[in-house]
Design a protein around this motif. Sequence first.
Motif, PDB file in Angstrom:
ATOM      1  N   PHE A  72       0.830  -1.195   0.000  1.00  0.00           N
ATOM      2  CA  PHE A  72       0.000   0.000   0.000  1.00  0.00           C
ATOM      3  C   PHE A  72       0.870   1.253   0.000  1.00  0.00           C
ATOM      4  CE2 PHE A  72      -2.170  -3.298   2.642  1.00  0.00           C
ATOM      5  CZ  PHE A  72      -3.024  -3.729   1.640  1.00  0.00           C
ATOM      6  N   PRO A  73       0.774   2.086  -1.037  1.00  0.00           N
ATOM      7  CA  PRO A  73       1.612   3.286  -1.107  1.00  0.00           C
ATOM      8  C   PRO A  73       1.409   4.207   0.093  1.00  0.00           C
ATOM      9  CG  PRO A  73       0.541   2.864  -3.218  1.00  0.00           C
ATOM     10  CD  PRO A  73      -0.091   1.934  -2.218  1.00  0.00           C
ATOM     11  N   ALA A  74       2.416   4.995   0.373  1.00  0.00           N
ATOM     12  CA  ALA A  74       2.327   5.959   1.478  1.00  0.00           C
ATOM     13  C   ALA A  74       1.087   6.831   1.312  1.00  0.00           C
ATOM     14  CB  ALA A  74       3.574   6.822   1.513  1.00  0.00           C
ATOM     15  N   GLY A  75       0.348   6.989   2.397  1.00  0.00           N
ATOM     16  CA  GLY A  75      -0.836   7.831   2.386  1.00  0.00           C
ATOM     17  C   GLY A  75      -2.089   7.167   1.881  1.00  0.00           C
ATOM     18  N   GLY A  80      -0.725  10.488   5.422  1.00  0.00           N
ATOM     19  CA  GLY A  80       0.315  10.576   6.437  1.00  0.00           C
ATOM     20  C   GLY A  80       0.834   9.239   6.924  1.00  0.00           C
ATOM     21  N   VAL A  81       0.098   8.156   6.645  1.00  0.00           N
ATOM     22  CA  VAL A  81       0.547   6.822   7.060  1.00  0.00           C
ATOM     23  C   VAL A  81       1.597   6.328   6.061  1.00  0.00           C
ATOM     24  CG1 VAL A  81      -0.153   4.414   7.395  1.00  0.00           C
ATOM     25  CG2 VAL A  81      -1.624   6.287   8.189  1.00  0.00           C
ATOM     26  N   PRO A  82       2.745   5.841   6.537  1.00  0.00           N
ATOM     27  CA  PRO A  82       3.802   5.391   5.616  1.00  0.00           C
ATOM     28  C   PRO A  82       3.359   4.198   4.774  1.00  0.00           C
ATOM     29  CG  PRO A  82       4.645   5.643   7.859  1.00  0.00           C
ATOM     30  CD  PRO A  82       3.158   5.738   7.946  1.00  0.00           C
ATOM     31  N   GLU A  83       4.162   3.894   3.759  1.00  0.00           N
ATOM     32  CA  GLU A  83       3.922   2.705   2.947  1.00  0.00           C
ATOM     33  C   GLU A  83       3.813   1.479   3.857  1.00  0.00           C
ATOM     34  OE1 GLU A  83       5.982   0.109  -0.690  1.00  0.00           O
ATOM     35  OE2 GLU A  83       7.022   1.839   0.166  1.00  0.00           O
ATOM     36  N   GLN A  84       2.881   0.596   3.537  1.00  0.00           N
ATOM     37  CA  GLN A  84       2.672  -0.591   4.361  1.00  0.00           C
ATOM     38  C   GLN A  84       2.558  -1.843   3.508  1.00  0.00           C
ATOM     39  OE1 GLN A  84      -0.681  -0.151   6.982  1.00  0.00           O
ATOM     40  NE2 GLN A  84       0.379   1.251   8.339  1.00  0.00           N
ATOM     41  N   ALA A 175     -11.200   8.159   4.947  1.00  0.00           N
ATOM     42  CA  ALA A 175     -10.341   9.307   5.239  1.00  0.00           C
ATOM     43  C   ALA A 175     -11.117  10.613   5.116  1.00  0.00           C
ATOM     44  CB  ALA A 175      -9.142   9.310   4.301  1.00  0.00           C
ATOM     45  N   LEU A 176     -11.978  10.707   4.108  1.00  0.00           N
ATOM     46  CA  LEU A 176     -12.755  11.938   3.911  1.00  0.00           C
ATOM     47  C   LEU A 176     -13.797  12.132   5.005  1.00  0.00           C
ATOM     48  CD1 LEU A 176     -13.277  11.936   0.042  1.00  0.00           C
ATOM     49  CD2 LEU A 176     -11.779  13.405   1.380  1.00  0.00           C
ATOM     50  N   LEU A 177     -14.343  11.041   5.527  1.00  0.00           N
ATOM     51  CA  LEU A 177     -15.285  11.181   6.633  1.00  0.00           C
ATOM     52  C   LEU A 177     -14.595  11.756   7.866  1.00  0.00           C
ATOM     53  CD1 LEU A 177     -17.440   7.923   6.425  1.00  0.00           C
ATOM     54  CD2 LEU A 177     -18.118  10.247   5.815  1.00  0.00           C
ATOM     55  N   LEU A 191      -0.056  14.283  -2.482  1.00  0.00           N
ATOM     56  CA  LEU A 191      -0.291  12.865  -2.189  1.00  0.00           C
ATOM     57  C   LEU A 191       0.486  11.981  -3.150  1.00  0.00           C
ATOM     58  CD1 LEU A 191      -4.146  13.003  -1.567  1.00  0.00           C
ATOM     59  CD2 LEU A 191      -2.418  12.397   0.134  1.00  0.00           C
ATOM     60  N   LEU A 192       0.468  12.334  -4.436  1.00  0.00           N
ATOM     61  CA  LEU A 192       1.201  11.555  -5.425  1.00  0.00           C
ATOM     62  C   LEU A 192       2.698  11.613  -5.171  1.00  0.00           C
ATOM     63  CD1 LEU A 192      -0.659  12.411  -8.764  1.00  0.00           C
ATOM     64  CD2 LEU A 192      -0.930  10.386  -7.324  1.00  0.00           C
ATOM     65  N   ALA A 193       3.199  12.782  -4.822  1.00  0.00           N
ATOM     66  CA  ALA A 193       4.638  12.922  -4.565  1.00  0.00           C
ATOM     67  C   ALA A 193       5.057  12.109  -3.347  1.00  0.00           C
ATOM     68  CB  ALA A 193       4.980  14.396  -4.373  1.00  0.00           C
ATOM     69  N   ASP A 194       4.242  12.144  -2.300  1.00  0.00           N
ATOM     70  CA  ASP A 194       4.574  11.382  -1.096  1.00  0.00           C
ATOM     71  C   ASP A 194       4.535   9.881  -1.360  1.00  0.00           C
ATOM     72  OD1 ASP A 194       4.857  13.730   0.301  1.00  0.00           O
ATOM     73  OD2 ASP A 194       2.879  13.636   1.258  1.00  0.00           O
ATOM     74  N   ALA A 195       3.620   9.466  -2.215  1.00  0.00           N
ATOM     75  CA  ALA A 195       3.445   8.035  -2.477  1.00  0.00           C
ATOM     76  C   ALA A 195       4.423   7.504  -3.511  1.00  0.00           C
ATOM     77  CB  ALA A 195       2.017   7.761  -2.936  1.00  0.00           C
ATOM     78  N   PHE A 196       4.716   8.297  -4.524  1.00  0.00           N
ATOM     79  CA  PHE A 196       5.440   7.757  -5.672  1.00  0.00           C
ATOM     80  C   PHE A 196       6.724   8.494  -6.014  1.00  0.00           C
ATOM     81  CE2 PHE A 196       0.821   6.982  -6.387  1.00  0.00           C
ATOM     82  CZ  PHE A 196       0.842   5.626  -6.121  1.00  0.00           C
ATOM     83  N   GLY A 197       7.087   9.471  -5.199  1.00  0.00           N
ATOM     84  CA  GLY A 197       8.365  10.145  -5.365  1.00  0.00           C
ATOM     85  C   GLY A 197       8.571  10.704  -6.758  1.00  0.00           C
ATOM     86  N   GLY A 198       9.696  10.350  -7.361  1.00  0.00           N
ATOM     87  CA  GLY A 198      10.043  10.869  -8.671  1.00  0.00           C
ATOM     88  C   GLY A 198       9.148  10.405  -9.790  1.00  0.00           C
TER      89      GLY A 198
END
Length: 358
Positions: A72-75, A80-84, A175-177, A191-198
Amino acid sequence: MDGAGNFGFADQIQSLRWVNDNAAAFGGDPDNVTVFGESAGGMATCALMTSPAAQGLVDKAAIMSGSCALAFPAGSIYPGVPEQRPYVSLAENESVGSDVAQQLGCTGSGVVDCLRALPVDALVANGEYFSDVLAYGTDLLPEDPRQAVENGAALPVPVFSGGNRAEQNSFVGGALLADPSAVTAQSYPTLLADAFGGNAGRVADLYPLQGFSSAAVAWASATTDAGWSCPTYRNNRALAAQAPVYSYEFADTGTADVSGVGASGVPQDAAHATDIPYFFDLDGHDVLKTPAQHDLARTMIAYLTSFAHTGTPEADGAPEWPRTTVTDTPVLQFVSGDISVIDADAEHHCDFWNALTR
């Protein structure tokens, strides 16, 4: 501590030993045991296939929304939850537990007794940190289950495996609730940058905001494909090197709001857990809404029970289910009134996501 990180998993294996020892007394066949799990249960089922302790106890496995390869990608579980992943090393597992115990005032050689003496409310408040991940590098799981499957070390038993078309809609809706500003057009690039970096820009090109009804749906689509669908079908192809594998996707819409996120504004679609009412009543109630949904449920149950009996999923009047191979993943998609084979890798952009994992 012996067994640390996998006490619940050890209970599951012990239950299978009990089944093996006692099935005949109930008219069952101890040599024809199917293990069936959904979500965390599916992740445990897949892990079971890589455990030396499960040798001789499992004859078939049905893995639903829970593959050894999920990542699961970060967030994506919550901003805010790291990759899991469903599995972590024993050292990481023990480190998390020790950190939480220390925050609760439990340290030293008596840490377990200290935790057991705490009020339940104190533990429940920290439940999110005591995750349902399994620990590898242990007697029960010597190797990371994902790696074990890729190395051909899984049990060579027939597998029924897949997931839901829009798994992440449940998590993004949740999350939206909790925070309506969690996913917006403004926060989407972050969100995309935090999850997928470059690779965030490439992901944005493939999942542009203008291509979806909302930023939340764009984010849910990208993270469903990256974290659930593509890892599942990749894992299925690896399993197919050892034994028959049958891949599916649940894609029915208009389902019951089993996760309670309907008020979030994220469409329910075939979100995580929406397939469960097609196999079981919930809290004693049939929550399916239409005759077509009931027809689909009967067919899905027929496929699964046929698989449990024979290792081959079949249903009267329903399409033949082609097997997954090490190179091809024909996916049987379940939709009311339209069960058909699809190219799920194409629909979920798996060429793109699989290339990013290399």
